[in-house]
Scaffold this active site. Structure first.
Site, PDB file in Angstrom:
ATOM      1  N   VAL A  42       0.755  -1.136   0.062  1.00  0.00           N
ATOM      2  CA  VAL A  42       0.011  -0.024  -0.098  1.00  0.00           C
ATOM      3  C   VAL A  42       0.802   1.197  -0.037  1.00  0.00           C
ATOM      4  CG1 VAL A  42      -2.183  -1.039   1.066  1.00  0.00           C
ATOM      5  CG2 VAL A  42      -0.254  -0.105   2.699  1.00  0.00           C
ATOM      6  N   ARG A  44       4.003   2.511  -2.574  1.00  0.00           N
ATOM      7  CA  ARG A  44       4.098   2.887  -4.265  1.00  0.00           C
ATOM      8  C   ARG A  44       4.785   1.645  -5.016  1.00  0.00           C
ATOM      9  NH1 ARG A  44       1.086   6.094  -2.783  1.00  0.00           N
ATOM     10  NH2 ARG A  44       1.030   8.630  -3.063  1.00  0.00           N
ATOM     11  N   ASP A  88      -1.933  -2.572  -4.183  1.00  0.00           N
ATOM     12  CA  ASP A  88      -3.179  -1.458  -4.318  1.00  0.00           C
ATOM     13  C   ASP A  88      -2.310  -0.304  -5.297  1.00  0.00           C
ATOM     14  OD1 ASP A  88      -5.423   0.211  -3.669  1.00  0.00           O
ATOM     15  OD2 ASP A  88      -3.924   1.493  -2.737  1.00  0.00           O
ATOM     16  N   GLU A 126       0.389   2.924 -13.460  1.00  0.00           N
ATOM     17  CA  GLU A 126      -1.053   3.087 -13.356  1.00  0.00           C
ATOM     18  C   GLU A 126      -1.812   3.911 -14.322  1.00  0.00           C
ATOM     19  OE1 GLU A 126      -1.369   4.328  -9.273  1.00  0.00           O
ATOM     20  OE2 GLU A 126       0.002   2.647  -8.369  1.00  0.00           O
ATOM     21  N   HIS A 140      -5.204   1.341  -6.666  1.00  0.00           N
ATOM     22  CA  HIS A 140      -4.852   2.609  -6.039  1.00  0.00           C
ATOM     23  C   HIS A 140      -5.771   3.356  -5.293  1.00  0.00           C
ATOM     24  CE1 HIS A 140      -1.088   5.529  -5.614  1.00  0.00           C
ATOM     25  NE2 HIS A 140      -1.782   6.001  -4.677  1.00  0.00           N
TER      26      HIS A 140
END
Lengths: 330, 330
Positions: free
Chosen positions: A245, A247, A271, A276, A295
């Site tokens: 959780v 980066r 996450d 992304e 995310h």
């Protein structure tokens, strides 16, 4: 007069409290918005009035994001940019602001609890093998796990939490409630974190073989870039699990995918990702025992209020000329 | 000589500890197994030797289940039947044993922690909206929840836990760690349960409107049969969630399905069902925001050990003629 660049959404929800905080701080606020048409920019005379700009979520995740960046770069008297996010990422307009000495702050603390709850849910889903049940549910199949298929007791297993800030601390507290042995890794321990052991990053080489659960809750810096890679993954015990959780750049994703495919890593809740949005062709979407959240671990309806409260608290300090917490060094 | 009817699996894992406990208790154990061929029955002279029979999971979930029932009914000197499960369900051979005064005990306490962890995971999955993320994952779709779609803060929400025994107590402890307001409902409170409020079942009519989260961890009795029905569901606030780790009969399933379809109940995690296995045509498999686990919430590799430890502890008391805990009244 102190000029604020704020969204109408922020003003609708927190305008009254902003007025009260400004009054208390002896400020006379003048609020400016970005033009409704995201293609239009504020006039130079308005830009000249802005001292404080707040990138709220409604602008961050909309067409106004570009307009915000263009505008703050064009504000000659800007003193402080504030983000609704916990981390201050590599927004393209930031380097120019850092060079001009503009203060840049985040909303760290506003969403620690929701992120930690998502991470703990990911940990429990992997520990209790929900992906197996979920797959059976899709097939309308009653397939209880028996015998060798049952999960291991979570109690007594060791979790290593890298980054014991607000999120990592909340994760540590839950892991203790689950009966796990909790090891924290932090550069500057406060010594009151809810962990059984605290170690500096330099101890990681000795910690990897003990890491049955790895929770990444650190910031992404040159030191943590690809901290989890083929070599470190190989040192984790077979069957270890990973929750990220922090980066995406903290993990060498192809190395993790290989370890998940070989079964050396038994499962992961991710996450954040190196790219992304996660591309549709990424194997992570399909890997068994991989739980993907986009995310979005922090999503919770109380974040905007908590973020606004922190902002207004900082505003009072700022008006007194005091130092700002959550400041990003650039 | 005290005759035990035990599985070879139990003996392989816990035979040494059984011998030690028996020695300590002054018993001279004679261990008998069911014949390997599940269609064959023990000879009458062997049945006559058996005083204690233990239905372990390896027999419970195999063809030997029928043989176990036939055999215990044919043991004239049987004094005690012990189950590896937490609850003693309506095994068809039990009424005859109750009539003969055979003691019947469960393994209550052996799997409270895993069941509570599964229930808390179900609660967190619904609270953080993992079904939405999971659906997107299947479609390789990056769809973070924003704006009105984000979940509510869990902190400050009220959970009502019906049945605050070993499982309910563990659930209550986790809910407190999540910052929830925890209300327990129990016939005979011990007064040290980790709850903010404790009420008797008679208070339920006043509690339903406060129940944002309902966790069912009670036993299934005539009093709790269909405790959750159309009338009580209607009294829950719109958007309430339900977690059932007790028994399917506590919930009127068609009424719950209707409430889930109308959106009055926002989600449910169900481990138990009125008919098990849950029929393939049940709408529960497909309902959005319903998480199905197949009466498997307890699955964990430490249960057999914990169950054996409780059994051996009870064996020592039994040898001293003391009362047995976890006894089922029939």
């Amino acid at each position: 007069m102190t000029g604020f660049l704020l969204s109408k959404g922020f003003l609708a929800k927190f305008g009254g409290r902003l007025a009260a905080a400004a009054r208390e701080a002896g400020l006379d606020p003048l609020v400016l918005h970005l033009p409704d048409d995201a293609g239009t920019r504020l006039a130079p005379e308005d830009c000249a009035r802005i001292e404080i700009a707040y990138l709220t979520r409604d602008w961050r995740f909309s067409d106004h994001y570009l307009a915000f960046g263009d505008t703050v770069r064009a504000c000659p008297n800007l003193k402080w940019v504030r983000f609704a996010s916990t981390g201050v990422d590599q927004h393209p307009f930031l380097p120019a602001l850092y060079r001009r000495g503009v203060k840049v702050t985040s909303s760290i603390g506003s969403n620690g609890e929701p992120v930690a709850q998502t991470a703990i849910c990911g940990l429990l889903m992997l520990a209790r093998r929900f992906p197996v049940w979920w797959d059976a549910q899709r097939r309308h199949a009653w397939e209880p796990m028996r015998g060798e298929a049952v999960p291991r007791d979570l109690e007594g297993q060791t979790v290593v939490i890298i980054g014991v800030g607000i999120i990592g601390t909340a994760v540590a507290r839950f892991c203790q409630a689950l009966g796990m042995h909790v090891i924290g890794v932090r550069r500057s321990p406060r010594r009151d974190e809810p962990v059984h052991e605290m170690h500096p990053p330099a101890a990681l080489p000795e910690l990897w073989p003990r890491t049955q659960w790895l929770v990444l809750a650190c910031t992404h810096t040159p030191e943590t870039h690809h901290l989890v890679n083929a070599a470190t993954l190989a040192r984790l015990p077979r069957g270890a699990h990973i929750i990220n959780v922090s980066r995406g750049g903290v993990v060498d994703e192809p190395a993790l995918i290989a370890a998940l495919r070989s079964g050396h890593i038994a499962g992961a809740h991710l996450d954040v990702f190196e790219q992304e949005p996660l591309p549709a062709e990424s194997p992570l979407w399909e890997l068994t025992n991989v739980v993907v959240t986009p995310h979005n671990a922090s999503a919770s309806d109380g974040n905007d209020r908590r973020s606004a409260e922190i902002f207004l608290d900082h505003l009072r300090r700022w008006a007194r000329g005091g130092p700002l917490a959550n400041q990003s060094a650039g």
